[in-house]
Design a protein around this motif. Structure first.
Motif, PDB file in Angstrom:
ATOM      1  N   SER A   1       1.001  -1.141   0.228  1.00 25.58           N
ATOM      2  CA  SER A   1      -0.020   0.042  -0.020  1.00 25.58           C
ATOM      3  C   SER A   1       0.801   1.453  -0.117  1.00 25.58           C
ATOM      4  O   SER A   1       0.611   2.092  -0.604  1.00 25.58           O
ATOM      5  N   GLN A   2       1.831   1.201   0.799  1.00 22.31           N
ATOM      6  CA  GLN A   2       2.922   2.402   0.711  1.00 22.31           C
ATOM      7  C   GLN A   2       3.559   2.457  -0.655  1.00 22.31           C
ATOM      8  O   GLN A   2       3.681   3.775  -1.097  1.00 22.31           O
ATOM      9  N   ILE A   3       3.751   1.388  -1.203  1.00 26.75           N
ATOM     10  CA  ILE A   3       4.394   1.567  -2.494  1.00 26.75           C
ATOM     11  C   ILE A   3       3.510   2.094  -3.565  1.00 26.75           C
ATOM     12  O   ILE A   3       3.664   2.875  -4.512  1.00 26.75           O
ATOM     13  N   HIS A   4       2.039   1.731  -3.359  1.00 27.90           N
ATOM     14  CA  HIS A   4       1.093   2.486  -4.345  1.00 27.90           C
ATOM     15  C   HIS A   4       0.997   4.086  -4.180  1.00 27.90           C
ATOM     16  O   HIS A   4       1.063   4.686  -5.209  1.00 27.90           O
ATOM     17  N   SER A   5       0.966   4.223  -2.932  1.00 32.79           N
ATOM     18  CA  SER A   5       0.915   5.617  -2.657  1.00 32.79           C
ATOM     19  C   SER A   5       2.267   6.443  -3.107  1.00 32.79           C
ATOM     20  O   SER A   5       1.939   7.609  -3.776  1.00 32.79           O
ATOM     21  N   GLN A   6       3.148   5.844  -2.744  1.00 32.08           N
ATOM     22  CA  GLN A   6       4.554   6.549  -3.313  1.00 32.08           C
ATOM     23  C   GLN A   6       4.529   6.442  -4.839  1.00 32.08           C
ATOM     24  O   GLN A   6       5.136   7.509  -5.396  1.00 32.08           O
ATOM     25  N   GLU A   7       4.124   5.480  -5.509  1.00 31.98           N
ATOM     26  CA  GLU A   7       3.819   5.531  -6.708  1.00 31.98           C
ATOM     27  C   GLU A   7       2.985   6.867  -7.382  1.00 31.98           C
ATOM     28  O   GLU A   7       3.545   7.383  -8.294  1.00 31.98           O
ATOM     29  N   SER A   8       1.937   6.806  -6.903  1.00 34.39           N
ATOM     30  CA  SER A   8       1.269   8.106  -7.393  1.00 34.39           C
ATOM     31  C   SER A   8       1.847   9.520  -7.026  1.00 34.39           C
ATOM     32  O   SER A   8       1.791  10.389  -8.031  1.00 34.39           O
ATOM     33  N   ASP A   9       2.753   9.543  -5.735  1.00 35.99           N
ATOM     34  CA  ASP A   9       3.276  10.814  -5.664  1.00 35.99           C
ATOM     35  C   ASP A   9       4.377  10.895  -6.499  1.00 35.99           C
ATOM     36  O   ASP A   9       4.789  12.304  -7.127  1.00 35.99           O
ATOM     37  N   LEU A  10       5.102   9.767  -6.760  1.00 31.08           N
ATOM     38  CA  LEU A  10       6.120   9.885  -7.927  1.00 31.08           C
ATOM     39  C   LEU A  10       5.416  10.392  -9.171  1.00 31.08           C
ATOM     40  O   LEU A  10       6.157  10.958  -9.933  1.00 31.08           O
ATOM     41  N   GLN A  11       4.412   9.818  -9.651  1.00 29.04           N
ATOM     42  CA  GLN A  11       3.730  10.404 -10.839  1.00 29.04           C
ATOM     43  C   GLN A  11       3.338  11.712 -11.015  1.00 29.04           C
ATOM     44  O   GLN A  11       3.724  12.335 -11.864  1.00 29.04           O
ATOM     45  N   CYS A  12       3.047  12.481  -9.573  1.00 26.30           N
ATOM     46  CA  CYS A  12       2.849  13.704  -9.637  1.00 26.30           C
ATOM     47  C   CYS A  12       3.964  14.567  -9.880  1.00 26.30           C
ATOM     48  O   CYS A  12       4.338  15.481 -10.615  1.00 26.30           O
ATOM     49  N   GLN A  13       5.134  13.816  -9.097  1.00 35.40           N
ATOM     50  CA  GLN A  13       6.441  14.617  -9.122  1.00 35.40           C
ATOM     51  C   GLN A  13       7.064  14.584 -10.490  1.00 35.40           C
ATOM     52  O   GLN A  13       7.517  15.698 -11.047  1.00 35.40           O
ATOM     53  N   GLU A  14       6.688  13.501 -11.218  1.00 37.03           N
ATOM     54  CA  GLU A  14       7.266  13.472 -12.644  1.00 37.03           C
ATOM     55  C   GLU A  14       6.482  14.280 -13.433  1.00 37.03           C
ATOM     56  O   GLU A  14       7.172  15.254 -14.530  1.00 37.03           O
ATOM     57  N   GLU A  15       5.220  14.678 -13.384  1.00 34.18           N
ATOM     58  CA  GLU A  15       4.528  15.809 -14.011  1.00 34.18           C
ATOM     59  C   GLU A  15       4.957  17.252 -13.798  1.00 34.18           C
ATOM     60  O   GLU A  15       5.206  17.942 -14.636  1.00 34.18           O
ATOM     61  N   GLU A  16       5.281  17.392 -12.421  1.00 37.67           N
ATOM     62  CA  GLU A  16       5.903  18.567 -12.336  1.00 37.67           C
ATOM     63  C   GLU A  16       7.260  18.766 -12.764  1.00 37.67           C
ATOM     64  O   GLU A  16       7.549  19.817 -13.130  1.00 37.67           O
ATOM     65  N   LEU A  17       7.844  17.728 -12.884  1.00 40.00           N
ATOM     66  CA  LEU A  17       9.343  17.625 -13.427  1.00 40.00           C
ATOM     67  C   LEU A  17       9.231  18.007 -14.890  1.00 40.00           C
ATOM     68  O   LEU A  17      10.120  18.815 -15.477  1.00 40.00           O
ATOM     69  N   SER A  18       7.948  17.497 -15.471  1.00 38.85           N
ATOM     70  CA  SER A  18       8.031  17.782 -17.127  1.00 38.85           C
ATOM     71  C   SER A  18       7.605  19.169 -17.196  1.00 38.85           C
ATOM     72  O   SER A  18       8.291  19.940 -18.103  1.00 38.85           O
ATOM     73  N   ARG A  19       6.747  19.943 -16.319  1.00 42.58           N
ATOM     74  CA  ARG A  19       6.560  21.192 -16.615  1.00 42.58           C
ATOM     75  C   ARG A  19       7.937  21.985 -16.356  1.00 42.58           C
ATOM     76  O   ARG A  19       8.069  22.885 -17.095  1.00 42.58           O
ATOM     77  N   ALA A  20       8.597  21.665 -15.358  1.00 46.66           N
ATOM     78  CA  ALA A  20       9.932  22.494 -14.980  1.00 46.66           C
ATOM     79  C   ALA A  20      10.866  22.262 -16.211  1.00 46.66           C
ATOM     80  O   ALA A  20      11.382  23.300 -16.687  1.00 46.66           O
ATOM     81  N   LYS A  21      10.932  21.073 -16.736  1.00 45.89           N
ATOM     82  CA  LYS A  21      11.742  20.903 -17.942  1.00 45.89           C
ATOM     83  C   LYS A  21      11.349  21.963 -19.259  1.00 45.89           C
ATOM     84  O   LYS A  21      12.152  22.427 -19.646  1.00 45.89           O
ATOM     85  N   ALA A  22      10.062  21.883 -19.154  1.00 46.18           N
ATOM     86  CA  ALA A  22       9.426  22.884 -20.382  1.00 46.18           C
ATOM     87  C   ALA A  22       9.805  24.463 -19.980  1.00 46.18           C
ATOM     88  O   ALA A  22      10.376  25.108 -21.070  1.00 46.18           O
ATOM     89  N   ASP A  23       9.368  24.824 -18.863  1.00 44.52           N
ATOM     90  CA  ASP A  23      10.060  26.160 -18.371  1.00 44.52           C
ATOM     91  C   ASP A  23      11.620  26.348 -18.656  1.00 44.52           C
ATOM     92  O   ASP A  23      11.855  27.325 -19.074  1.00 44.52           O
ATOM     93  N   LEU A  24      12.156  25.193 -18.209  1.00 42.31           N
ATOM     94  CA  LEU A  24      13.660  25.364 -18.592  1.00 42.31           C
ATOM     95  C   LEU A  24      14.229  25.273 -19.794  1.00 42.31           C
ATOM     96  O   LEU A  24      14.976  26.569 -20.352  1.00 42.31           O
ATOM     97  N   GLY A  25      13.288  24.816 -20.718  1.00 41.39           N
ATOM     98  CA  GLY A  25      13.492  24.864 -22.253  1.00 41.39           C
ATOM     99  C   GLY A  25      13.380  26.278 -22.620  1.00 41.39           C
ATOM    100  O   GLY A  25      13.980  26.958 -23.584  1.00 41.39           O
ATOM    101  N   ARG A  26      12.116  27.009 -22.271  1.00 39.08           N
ATOM    102  CA  ARG A  26      11.934  28.262 -22.591  1.00 39.08           C
ATOM    103  C   ARG A  26      12.642  29.282 -22.006  1.00 39.08           C
ATOM    104  O   ARG A  26      13.278  29.990 -22.729  1.00 39.08           O
ATOM    105  N   LEU A  27      13.454  29.215 -20.991  1.00 38.79           N
ATOM    106  CA  LEU A  27      14.262  30.177 -20.170  1.00 38.79           C
ATOM    107  C   LEU A  27      15.602  29.786 -21.049  1.00 38.79           C
ATOM    108  O   LEU A  27      16.366  30.980 -21.300  1.00 38.79           O
ATOM    109  N   GLN A  28      15.895  28.569 -21.323  1.00 41.73           N
ATOM    110  CA  GLN A  28      17.073  28.334 -22.138  1.00 41.73           C
ATOM    111  C   GLN A  28      17.158  29.190 -23.627  1.00 41.73           C
ATOM    112  O   GLN A  28      17.985  29.779 -24.073  1.00 41.73           O
TER     113      GLN A  28
END
Length: 627
Positions: free
Chosen positions: A506-533
């Motif tokens: 159960s902890q693994i499932h919750s951590q997987e969902s958190d990890l998915q959210c973090q990956e989405e935020e990371l994708s957005r941050a990567k897009a912002d980083l691309g624009r800034l670059q």
């Protein structure tokens, strides 16, 4: 190569070569049998392996005998070996002293007893004394040790049982199932040599036969050189100058041959079916396979080589039976070459092996030697003695029946001699058969005794194993109860672990969902980083363009500064001129405002001076500044 060298070149013109040849071939028949050659070459003192190599080079076609050219080649190679040169055909052209042999003055080399008595014993005196001490410690009975008493000593050497079996067979020279003092010394000598990684020979070398046994083992000298083929019976034409019946030689010295003898001697000229081009390849395989260097290969050693042909086991077994002409369970070099040839014929051409060997298939060294039947076999020495006895009987029969001397008494003596020879031959045959039967019975009895001992030991071992098994069974029952308790504990732990695993999942499932959210935020941050670059790249390009403009402005500022400096310098000049003009004006004004009593001349001078300044002073400076 040796065939192209003349006898004179081989002997270097030294008559000692011809003297040696006459000793081994007194009848000048043109051929030297392996027995005579072996006895003679052994007197060179060279190792048996070297002598075997010399024989192979002197008899490259595998004829089983040496002609005069081949014997000269052998003598030359012996001389090379004694001089420290390599034993090869290339050494025949080297300049070496003639070979040296021990006691070559005897005109006859056919006496085996005299040859064996000249050989020293390989067991050194210090070794013999040590072995005698061991012999006495084993409590011999009537000077003999049984196999049971010798067995522990041999087993302690840690050598394989098959090696120890060969050692026993070789050392039991008289085949009585016991070892006397000298035979025990031979056995220990062979064991010590085997411990030093020396192979146990297939036949006991004559140098190892104790002096007390040499008269009883006449045949041991014949086969003492490994690498020399087993001696075939000499052709009957070689008997024409050999004394065969004592004084009868003086009565019949003409030695004329009948057509029957000529026909039999011609049988040796049959060519061998194995091509010469393939023999070298088969010999190389044989040398690589013969690991113990005893001159034979067993079925175990050649099994992989035969199986690589892809033939069925029945065909391979039939080929083995054809090649093993003496039915001893091993193949010589020539027999191995014959087997490989038959396999090659079956694999490449589809030619089935014959049911029996034809005349051209029999190995050259065995032609003229009787082939044993399936019921038993004769040793090479035994077959040679039988063939010689048969020729003596045939020769004596011809003397008694068809060649009369004209003297009745001598003819009667000839008849009696012939009858005695026949009786002697019959008795020898009976003795050999009886001895063979006794040896077989003794071996069977010994084998049965050994089987009984092994069964008794096995029974004792089984009783001990039964007790051990019972003890182990009780221990295993105790261990079973302990293991059942441990199993219950493990099951409880497994339930706890299962609950813990569910929680972790159960902890693994919750951590997987958190990890998915973090990956989405990371994708957005990567897009912002691309624009800034991208923006950074644009700013860098703008900065580069600004730098270029700045450099241009700096250059313009430098040029303007230079102009300003020039203007300042000109302005300073102008100011200096202005000051001078101001001074002149003041002076002029002071003059104008001065006393009117001054003369006009002074005024005119001042006007001229001012006009000069006006013409050449300030206006000139202004023009210079404009320029």
């Amino acid at each position: 190569m040796a065939a192209h060298i003349s006898l004179t070149q081989l002997s270097s013109g030294n008559p000692v070569y011809e003297s040696f040849y006459r000793q081994v071939d007194p009848g000048n028949t043109g051929r030297v049998g392996p027995t005579e050659a072996a006895l003679f070459l052994k007197k060179s003192g060279l190792p048996d392996i070297t002598l075997g190599k010399i024989w192979d080079l002197a008899d490259p076609d595998g004829n089983g005998y040496l002609d005069k050219q081949g014997f000269y080649v052998a003598l030359r190679l012996v001389a090379c070996a004694q001089s420290g040169q390599e034993v090869s055909l290339s050494s025949l052209n080297l300049s070496v002293p003639p070979p040296k042999f021990k006691d070559t003055s005897s005109p006859s080399l056919s006496s085996t007893a005299s040859a064996s008595s000249e050989l020293h014993w390989a067991v050194r005196p210090e070794e013999k004394s040590k072995f005698d001490g061991i012999f006495e410690s084993l409590a011999p009975v009537n000077g003999l040790l049984s196999g049971e008493k010798v067995k522990p000593v041999l087993i302690n050497s840690k050598l394989p049982l098959d090696v120890l079996g060969k050692v026993w067979d070789l050392s039991d020279i008289d085949k009585d199932g016991h070892l006397d003092r000298d035979e025990f010394a031979v056995a220990m000598h062979l064991v010590y040599r085997a411990l030093e990684k020396e192979p146990v020979p297939a036949l006991l070398p004559s140098i190892l036969v104790p002096p007390s046994k040499r008269k009883k083992s006449l045949g041991s000298v014949v086969g003492s050189v490994p690498g020399l083929p087993a001696s075939p019976p000499p052709p009957k034409d070689s008997l024409r100058s050999t004394p065969s019946h004592g004084s009868m030689n003086s009565l019949n010295s003409t030695g004329s041959l009948s057509p029957k003898h000529t026909l039999k001697s011609g049988q040796h000229a049959v060519t061998w079916v194995v091509p010469v081009s393939d023999r070298g390849r088969y010999d190389d395989i044989f040398l690589k396979t013969d690991a113990d260097l005893d001159g034979f290969v067993s079925g175990h050693e050649v099994k992989e080589i035969f199986m690589q042909s892809g033939l069925s086991q029945n065909v391979l077994a039939h080929i083995w039976a054809l090649a093993d002409t003496r039915q001893i369970g091993k193949l010589t070099r020539e027999q191995f070459a014959l087997a490989m040839h038959l396999i090659q014929q079956k694999v490449s051409k589809g030619i089935d092996p014959p049911q029996a060997l034809t005349a051209d298939m029999i190995p050259p060294s065995e032609r003229g030697t009787p082939v044993p039947s399936m019921s038993g076999y004769m040793t090479p020495v035994g077959s040679e003695m039988a063939a010689l006895s048969e020729m003596r009987r045939d020769s004596s029969s011809s003397v008694g029946s068809g060649e009369f001397t004209g003297i009745k008494e001598l003819d009667d003596i000839s008849q009696e001699i012939a009858q005695l020879q026949r009786e002697k031959y019959t008795l020898e045959q009976d003795i050999r058969e009886t001895e063979e039967a006794i040896r077989q019975k003794s071996a069977e009895v010994q084998e049965m005794q050994n089987d009984l001992d092994r069964e008794t030991a096995s029974l004792q071992e089984l009783e001990a194993q039964k007790q051990d098994a019972q003890d182990r069974l009780e221990e295993m029952d105790q261990q079973k109860h302990k293991l059942e308790d441990m199993l219950n504990e493990v099951r409880m732990k497994c339930q706890e672990e299962s609950q813990m695993i569910s929680t972790l999942q159960s902890q693994i499932h919750s951590q997987e969902s958190d990890l998915q959210c973090q990956e989405e935020e990371l994708s957005r941050a990567k897009a912002d980083l691309g624009r800034l670059q991208q923006e950074e790249n644009q700013l860098e390009q703008s900065l580069a363009a600004g730098k270029i403009q700045l450099e241009t402005i700096i250059k313009s500022l430098k040029a303007t500064q230079d102009e300003i400096n020039q203007a300042r310098s000109k302005l300073s000049q102008i100011q200096d001129s202005q000051q001078e003009v101001s001074k002149s004006i003041e002076q002029y004004n002071s003059t104008l405002n001065g006393t009117h009593g001054g003369s006009m001349t002074n005024l005119a001078d001042m006007s001229e001076g001012f006009s000069d300044r006006e013409n050449g002073g300030f206006p000139a400076m202004v023009r210079a500044a404009q320029v």
